[in-house]
Design an enzyme around this catalytic site. Structure first.
Site, PDB file in Angstrom:
ATOM      1  N   SER A   8       0.786  -1.232   0.000  1.00  0.00           N
ATOM      2  CA  SER A   8       0.000   0.000   0.000  1.00  0.00           C
ATOM      3  C   SER A   8       0.819   1.283   0.000  1.00  0.00           C
ATOM      4  O   SER A   8       0.253   2.376  -0.055  1.00  0.00           O
ATOM      5  CB  SER A   8      -0.957   0.013   1.201  1.00  0.00           C
ATOM      6  OG  SER A   8      -2.020  -0.887   0.990  1.00  0.00           O
ATOM      7  N   LYS A  22      -0.022   3.689  -2.719  1.00  0.00           N
ATOM      8  CA  LYS A  22      -1.063   4.720  -2.643  1.00  0.00           C
ATOM      9  C   LYS A  22      -0.492   6.121  -2.499  1.00  0.00           C
ATOM     10  O   LYS A  22      -1.195   7.113  -2.719  1.00  0.00           O
ATOM     11  CB  LYS A  22      -2.020   4.376  -1.498  1.00  0.00           C
ATOM     12  CG  LYS A  22      -2.828   3.113  -1.809  1.00  0.00           C
ATOM     13  CD  LYS A  22      -3.514   2.503  -0.602  1.00  0.00           C
ATOM     14  CE  LYS A  22      -4.170   1.184  -1.011  1.00  0.00           C
ATOM     15  NZ  LYS A  22      -4.658   0.388   0.128  1.00  0.00           N
ATOM     16  N   SER A  50      -6.175   3.430   4.218  1.00  0.00           N
ATOM     17  CA  SER A  50      -5.653   2.652   3.084  1.00  0.00           C
ATOM     18  C   SER A  50      -6.777   2.036   2.264  1.00  0.00           C
ATOM     19  O   SER A  50      -6.699   0.879   1.840  1.00  0.00           O
ATOM     20  CB  SER A  50      -4.695   1.555   3.583  1.00  0.00           C
ATOM     21  OG  SER A  50      -3.713   1.263   2.622  1.00  0.00           O
TER      22      SER A  50
END
Length: 302
Positions: A79, A82, A139
């Protein structure tokens, strides 16, 4: 007396050489007490046993690398991806007060992936700015997919934009194939590249505002009349991450089974700001937070 004169001549010659641009030391090495402190820090931090397979610590302003453990090793960014997704969104969207629809197909594609979500619902009309926070704090994968579709028409086309931006800013060993960081063997990066990404992204005031936020309430919608309370995945660790001689400024976690525990964090210590990226710590959400423990031990050495 003769010896004193020789010493004096040597000193005068050295001063003259320096004034004319003579180089006693390489230009990129600073003079004064700071250099001794930085070299000392570099040795101490590098010798520190950390759980992460790869780690890079850098000064934010100069980009000077203070610690590098397999920083060029190929990793799965999970993640931490992101960071790029939100960066592209804040750079591309001029009116982030605009509301867009959370399409049903987004949620169908995530049903089998066990991806983390922020909590938005199918059919909900959400302000674009709220998707930034939904992607970064809890997230939320649904936020990333909606931003990708909105900006590029599909996640595949958005990945092309991600890779174009990566090349522009000097990420030489990165290949993105999705907006969320869900595992794909071809979705790879390095700790060095991710440090470059975060350092670049933090120059953007809109991104920086999102990255340093720990808790945020979205605008009211028909599905969430009181708004949706979003909390950072680092909320439980913010005190643990606070350096003894400074402050914790923000961070983003990442995890997949293949990537291990990952963390990109940002702190201020004695008036200097530092970026730390760690990846590949063995463990999961049920084990000790080895990525957080690494950050804590590394920052204590500064």
């Amino acid at each position: 007396m003769k010896r004193k004169r020789i010493c004096l001549l040597i000193i005068i010659f050295a001063i003259g050489l320096w004034a004319k641009g003579g180089e006693w030391f390489p230009k990129d090495i600073p003079f004064g007490d700071d250099v001794f402190k930085e070299v000392s820090d570099l040795r101490q931090v590098s010798d520190q046993k950390i759980y992460s397979d790869a780690a890079v610590l850098a000064e934010q302003k100069s980009g000077r690398i203070l610690m590098n453990k397999q920083g060029n090793k190929k990793i799965y960014p999970a993640s931490l991806t992101k960071i790029m997704t939100v960066l592209l969104a804040v750079e591309s969207v001029s009116n982030d007060e605009k509301e867009i629809l959370m399409n049903q197909d987004i949620f169908q594609s995530l049903a089998q992936s066990h991806a983390s979500v922020a909590g938005f619902l199918p059919g909900e009309r959400v302000k674009i700015k709220d998707l930034y926070y939904g992607a970064m704090l809890p997230s939320g994968a649904e936020c990333c997919l909606r931003l990708a579709n909105y900006l590029a028409g599909s996640e595949e086309k958005f990945a092309l934009l991600m890779n174009q931006k990566a090349r522009e800013i000097g990420m030489k060993h990165t290949n993105f194939v999705n907006s969320t960081g869900l595992h794909d063997p071809k979705h790879v990066s390095t700790a060095e590249d991710l440090e470059i990404l975060l350092r670049y992204a933090l120059k953007n005031p809109r991104f920086r505002k999102v990255f340093e936020t720990m808790q945020y309430r979205t605008e009211p919608t028909q599905k969430h009349p009181e708004g949706l309370l979003l909390q950072s995945t680092l909320t439980d660790y913010k005190d643990q991450l606070k350096p003894t001689n400074g402050s914790f400024l923000g961070g983003k976690t990442g995890y997949t089974k293949e990537a291990g525990l990952c963390l990109a964090s940002w702190v201020n210590i004695r008036g200097k700001r530092y970026i730390l990226v760690t990846a590949g710590a063995r463990g999961d959400h049920q084990t000790r937070p080895f990525h957080v423990l690494d950050a804590e031990s590394i920052y204590q050495e500064l």
